[in-house]
Design an enzyme around this catalytic site. Sequence first.
Site, mmCIF file in Angstrom:
data_model
loop_
_atom_site.group_PDB
_atom_site.id
_atom_site.type_symbol
_atom_site.label_atom_id
_atom_site.label_comp_id
_atom_site.label_asym_id
_atom_site.label_seq_id
_atom_site.Cartn_x
_atom_site.Cartn_y
_atom_site.Cartn_z
ATOM 1 N N ARG A 134 27.167 36.960 28.906
ATOM 2 C CA ARG A 134 27.293 36.250 27.635
ATOM 3 C C ARG A 134 26.533 34.935 27.702
ATOM 4 O O ARG A 134 26.722 34.174 28.652
ATOM 5 C CB ARG A 134 28.761 35.948 27.333
ATOM 6 C CG ARG A 134 29.594 37.175 27.093
ATOM 7 C CD ARG A 134 30.970 36.781 26.619
ATOM 8 N NE ARG A 134 31.848 37.937 26.712
ATOM 9 C CZ ARG A 134 33.140 37.856 26.957
ATOM 10 N NH1 ARG A 134 33.695 36.659 27.157
ATOM 11 N NH2 ARG A 134 33.882 38.941 26.997
ATOM 12 N N ARG A 175 41.117 39.889 45.535
ATOM 13 C CA ARG A 175 41.586 38.843 44.617
ATOM 14 C C ARG A 175 42.985 38.370 44.981
ATOM 15 O O ARG A 175 43.722 39.053 45.703
ATOM 16 C CB ARG A 175 41.547 39.325 43.174
ATOM 17 C CG ARG A 175 42.327 40.582 42.866
ATOM 18 C CD ARG A 175 42.094 40.976 41.413
ATOM 19 N NE ARG A 175 42.855 42.143 41.021
ATOM 20 C CZ ARG A 175 42.950 42.592 39.779
ATOM 21 N NH1 ARG A 175 42.331 41.950 38.801
ATOM 22 N NH2 ARG A 175 43.648 43.661 39.484
ATOM 23 N N GLU A 222 45.265 41.267 47.082
ATOM 24 C CA GLU A 222 44.987 42.674 46.785
ATOM 25 C C GLU A 222 43.894 43.183 47.729
ATOM 26 O O GLU A 222 42.788 42.644 47.745
ATOM 27 C CB GLU A 222 44.528 42.782 45.330
ATOM 28 C CG GLU A 222 44.702 44.140 44.717
ATOM 29 C CD GLU A 222 44.486 44.107 43.209
ATOM 30 O OE1 GLU A 222 43.453 44.646 42.785
ATOM 31 O OE2 GLU A 222 45.310 43.536 42.469
ATOM 32 N N TYR A 239 40.076 56.619 34.842
ATOM 33 C CA TYR A 239 40.596 55.252 34.828
ATOM 34 C C TYR A 239 40.891 54.873 33.388
ATOM 35 O O TYR A 239 40.031 54.953 32.526
ATOM 36 C CB TYR A 239 39.600 54.266 35.431
ATOM 37 C CG TYR A 239 40.145 52.861 35.390
ATOM 38 C CD1 TYR A 239 41.116 52.464 36.300
ATOM 39 C CD2 TYR A 239 39.755 51.959 34.405
ATOM 40 C CE1 TYR A 239 41.665 51.200 36.256
ATOM 41 C CE2 TYR A 239 40.300 50.696 34.348
ATOM 42 C CZ TYR A 239 41.249 50.320 35.268
ATOM 43 O OH TYR A 239 41.805 49.079 35.212
#
Length: 366
Positions: free
Chosen positions: A175, A279, A299, A347
Amino acid sequence: MKKYDYVLVGAGLYSGVFAYLARQKGKKCLVVEKRNHMGGNIYCEEIEGIHVHRYGAHIFHTSSKEVWRFVNELAEFNRYTNSPVANFKGEMYNLPFNMNTFSKMWNVATPAEAKAKIEEQKKAVTGEPKNLEEQAIRLVGTDIYEKLVKGYTEKQWGRDCRELPAFIIKRLPVRFTYDNNYFNDLYQGIPIGGYNVIIDKLFEGCDVELETDYLEKRDHYDGLAEKTIYTGMIDAFYGYQFGKLEYRSLEFETETVDTDNYQGVAVVNYTDRETPFTRIIEHKHFEFGTQPKSVITREYPRDWSEGMEPYYPVNDETNQKLFQKYRSLAAQESHIIFGGRLGEYRYYDMDKVIESAMKAAMEELK
């Protein structure tokens, strides 16, 4: 007449939505769940007054008005906006890749400068990308790839980016605005009081058997109901007769820390290869918590083997071909509906699971 209209195998979101809609039509449901709790991977446990997402961060987001209306009937949602941060060897970058990221990385101030940087670096790869590394560089350039994509992706998949197929990364969100909102969806938030508020409503009025393996007593459970809603692993249902589908798994290491604010944001991705976890989640930030202590979860991605939790289907050509064989068997079943991540081997974001279950319920209950 059988005792139940439906036996629902697995107590996750797909089963919950189907059961909720079936109960509204006066149907009797039995839920059979392997784990010792309801709710599948959206289950929360309360620690230090904080709703801890036991199976990783679950941030609800959707652009479907119908789905948003449905979940808001079950719980009130807060205004949480997912704005994760990436930590590369102590350097902090905003995600998704946006002008804040580019400004920090290259000391640029305008979209034109950032675009010029990326375009220049993309030239490092010519011709058709042969692997994930080349594909990522073609999308975002070398600096972003090296710092924010490479290590994280290799940890997720357990393989070098040059060994991974290019099609895994079809696009990377870039972006050229100063906007850290990770999702483009119209609606997002976290249910106030945690996801268990939703779970309790979805399964209200159902009979439930926890710590029970349906596949060990399949004939017994099929005999209790007119139909079975199966949300377990489709290959396990068929005794792995064509071979085993592949998954990636996760391990979670949760710790209570004696501070009111550990990392200042709910999710920090560790994007270097050397840090073993991908993370750290600080759960209180999902609900703007002010508790004196905090709870964090690290994690760790893992190779999946039988007996472990299958979290992510390995969506490559080999596994898709294998899945199609199982799907052709499933299509012949008249008394079983396969649904959810494991039943459909894909997923799913939460809103897409809900949509899929709503569609199946609408067809089944009309």
